[in-house]
Design a protein around this motif. Structure first.
Motif, short mmCIF file in Angstrom:
data_model
loop_
_atom_site.label_atom_id
_atom_site.label_comp_id
_atom_site.label_asym_id
_atom_site.label_seq_id
_atom_site.Cartn_x
_atom_site.Cartn_y
_atom_site.Cartn_z
N MET A 72 0.83 -1.20 0.00
CA MET A 72 0.00 0.00 0.00
C MET A 72 0.86 1.25 0.00
O MET A 72 0.53 2.26 -0.64
N SER A 73 1.98 1.22 0.71
CA SER A 73 2.89 2.37 0.73
C SER A 73 3.48 2.61 -0.65
O SER A 73 3.63 3.77 -1.08
N VAL A 74 3.81 1.53 -1.37
CA VAL A 74 4.31 1.67 -2.74
C VAL A 74 3.26 2.33 -3.62
O VAL A 74 3.55 3.24 -4.41
N ALA A 80 1.78 9.78 -5.31
CA ALA A 80 2.41 11.07 -5.03
C ALA A 80 3.38 11.48 -6.13
O ALA A 80 3.50 12.66 -6.43
N ILE A 81 4.07 10.50 -6.71
CA ILE A 81 5.03 10.81 -7.78
C ILE A 81 4.31 11.15 -9.07
O ILE A 81 4.60 12.15 -9.74
N MET A 82 3.35 10.30 -9.44
CA MET A 82 2.69 10.46 -10.72
C MET A 82 1.86 11.74 -10.76
O MET A 82 1.15 12.07 -9.82
N GLY A 83 1.97 12.46 -11.83
CA GLY A 83 1.19 13.69 -11.98
C GLY A 83 1.15 14.14 -13.42
O GLY A 83 1.47 13.38 -14.35
N ALA A 301 5.72 14.22 0.72
CA ALA A 301 4.88 13.08 1.11
C ALA A 301 5.69 11.94 1.71
O ALA A 301 5.12 11.04 2.32
N ILE A 302 7.02 11.97 1.55
CA ILE A 302 7.85 10.86 2.01
C ILE A 302 7.74 10.68 3.53
O ILE A 302 7.53 9.56 4.03
N LEU A 303 7.89 11.76 4.27
CA LEU A 303 7.94 11.65 5.73
C LEU A 303 6.59 11.23 6.33
O LEU A 303 6.56 10.36 7.21
N PRO A 304 5.44 11.80 5.91
CA PRO A 304 4.17 11.29 6.42
C PRO A 304 3.95 9.82 6.09
O PRO A 304 3.41 9.08 6.90
N MET A 305 4.37 9.38 4.91
CA MET A 305 4.22 7.96 4.56
C MET A 305 5.16 7.10 5.39
O MET A 305 4.82 5.97 5.74
N VAL A 320 10.49 0.92 -0.21
CA VAL A 320 9.23 1.43 -0.79
C VAL A 320 9.54 2.47 -1.86
O VAL A 320 8.97 2.43 -2.97
N ALA A 321 10.46 3.38 -1.54
CA ALA A 321 10.82 4.42 -2.51
C ALA A 321 11.46 3.81 -3.76
O ALA A 321 11.15 4.23 -4.89
N ASN A 322 12.33 2.82 -3.58
CA ASN A 322 13.00 2.20 -4.73
C ASN A 322 11.99 1.57 -5.69
O ASN A 322 12.07 1.75 -6.91
#
Length: 502
Positions: A72-74, A80-83, A301-305, A320-322
């Motif tokens: 779910m985090s991924v 958050a990345i996609m826009g 958004a990284i830190l709240p996630m 998750v970020a990778n």
């Protein structure tokens, strides 16, 4: 789409259901009863779980257990990345060439992942999981202002890009249904104002956005659908484009002549326009890096996630970020490549609008346009929410006021509409925001916070030297990109004033 504040938004919505007012900000002074737990903490720490063991170092602070799974985090980070930045990537490839674009895409993705690594280490050391709080702990109010202004600029850029999509795509949808293209209701400027007034403004005035948070997932699905259509259309659209020799393509002809042979004054060889190029350098190449940085910004958004991640650890969140960045890297590369191979030098700054050159009416593209329009329209209030919250925080507004709430919302929407109506192309928004706010959020702020807050490493350590080099790289990217973009604007303005070259 690009929701860099989605996790914080969900937390604020939860808080609004338990508190008597919407705005309860840690930086606004309030009296703390002595019998409250942790009454001796400074207000800046109140939105962050305190250190349960004062003997521990900052980076060993125990935070509350999150409940978001790895998968779910991924997905959330991918949202958050996609826009809207994906719509400008084909234009960037057309003005860099395939090989140079891939090199830049890899470089920006790696830099973004490295800045995520710096943010996570800084959060553990600094004891804060909000970007602005890290800025405050590192440099006081100037640091917080820098973080808040960068996030606000990035979100305003995202809002503008979404309204640009409305301006470009809604007239095409209306023309497809009405068959008319010269009425007032097919004017993009009027349509942006109407959509903002009758749809976005009422939704933005809500105190609790609730279900609108799910538009993030809808937007991601729309962009996946868009990517599939881009790949399909590559094999259906011929090259050169129909009507490429007509007068309506005179601008494209001039661009081709300038790119292929600046001194060539003979007729354009359109077979050359259908040959993909691997390295291209022209006046529009300067927009490539800003467009890519705009597309990869997700750092607020990284830190709240990270806070919501189950079995949280630095290594797990980096994983998750990778995975998220790899998935978005593949989507970005495919969208840019197939869009470029379809239109070559004919690609416009907003890829979806480029298809109107070929199709007056196409059912599949019409469905894509309707889906994207729905997603971006519902996303604007979500992106506006954290900007308004940040403004209220600086005003130290402890009590909710409908008058202040409405005024801030209307001012933000009016300002964004003015940008969309008077700035000539979405390329300028991608370029300016990517070169300024996105460069701050990816390069400058994470490295500066890391250097200041991570005390366990000396300035001579490999980690600190790397962060310092990354900081300097960020300044080079920001100053260099902004300078070249401004020079391009000045050059274009001079050409418009003196079209004969005198």
């Amino acid at each position: 789409m690009k929701q860099t504040e989605m996790s914080r938004l969900s937390r604020e919505d939860d808080n609004s259901s338990t508190n008597s007012n919407e705005y309860n900000y840690p930086d606004c002074p309030r009296k703390v009863p002595l019998n409250e737990p942790y009454a001796d903490l400074d207000p800046e720490s109140e939105n962050f779980l305190p250190d349960k063991n004062p003997g521990k170092k900052k980076y060993e602070t125990e935070y509350h257990q999150g409940n978001a799974s790895f998968g779910m985090s991924v997905f959330n980070l991918g949202n958050a990345i996609m826009g809207s930045g994906i719509l400008g990537l084909s234009y960037a490839m057309a003005n860099t060439g395939i090989a140079l674009f891939v090199i830049l895409l890899v470089a920006v993705a790696i830099c973004s992942l490295y800045s995520v690594h710096l943010l996570l280490k800084t959060a553990n050391e600094g004891g804060a999981l909000v970007y602005e709080q890290l800025g405050h702990k590192a440099f006081g109010m100037p640091g917080k202002l820098a973080a808040s202004c960068s996030i606000t600029m990035q979100n305003i850029g995202a809002m503008s890009s979404y309204l640009y999509i409305v301006k470009y795509e809604l007239p095409i949808v209306i023309e497809a249904f009405t068959g008319s293209n010269d009425e007032w209701y097919t004017n993009g400027d009027y349509l942006v104002l109407l959509v903002s007034l009758f749809i976005i403004l009422p939704l933005s005035l809500l105190r609790n956005l609730g279900y609108l948070g799910y538009t993030s997932g809808l937007s991601l699905l729309c962009m996946v659908f868009f990517l599939i259509v881009v790949i399909i259309k590559k094999f259906q659209i011929p090259c050169p484009l129909p009507g490429a020799h007509h007068a309506e393509n005179e601008t494209v002809s001039k661009l081709l002549n300038a790119t292929v042979s600046p001194n060539n004054t003979t007729a354009v060889d359109y077979s050359e326009a259908c040959t993909p190029k691997y390295f291209v350098f022209n006046s529009q190449t300067v927009y490539a890096v800003p467009i890519l940085t705009f597309a990869f910004v997700c750092h607020p958004a990284i830190l709240p996630m990270y806070e919501e991640l189950k079995d949280r650890s630095h290594r797990r969140m980096q994983g998750v970020a990778n995975v998220s960045f790899l998935a978005m890297f593949i989507m970005y590369l495919l969208a840019a490549l197939f869009g470029y191979l379809t239109f070559n030098i004919h690609v416009e700054p907003e890829l979806l609008h480029t298809y109107s050159k070929v199709y007056n009416f196409d059912v599949l593209l019409l469905i894509v346009r309707l889906a994207v329009l729905t997603a971006v329209t519902l996303t604007v209030p979500v992106v506006l929410f954290p900007i308004r919250t940040s403004i209220n925080q600086f005003l130290c507004a402890s009590k909710f006021s409908w008058i202040r709430h409405t005024i801030i919302t209307m001012v933000l929407l009016i300002g964004t509409n003015i940008l969309v109506i008077f700035v000539p192309t979405i390329r300028d928004i991608f370029g300016f925001i990517g070169a300024s706010a996105a460069a701050m959020l990816i390069f400058i702020l994470p490295s500066a916070f890391y250097i200041k807050l991570v005390k366990k490493e000396s300035m001579r350590s490999v980690q600190k030297i790397g962060a310092t080099a990354f900081l300097l790289c960020g300044f080079v990217v920001m100053i260099g990109s902004m300078s070249l973009i401004i020079l391009d604007w000045v050059h274009n303005a001079t050409k418009e004033e003196h079209p004969d070259g005198h």
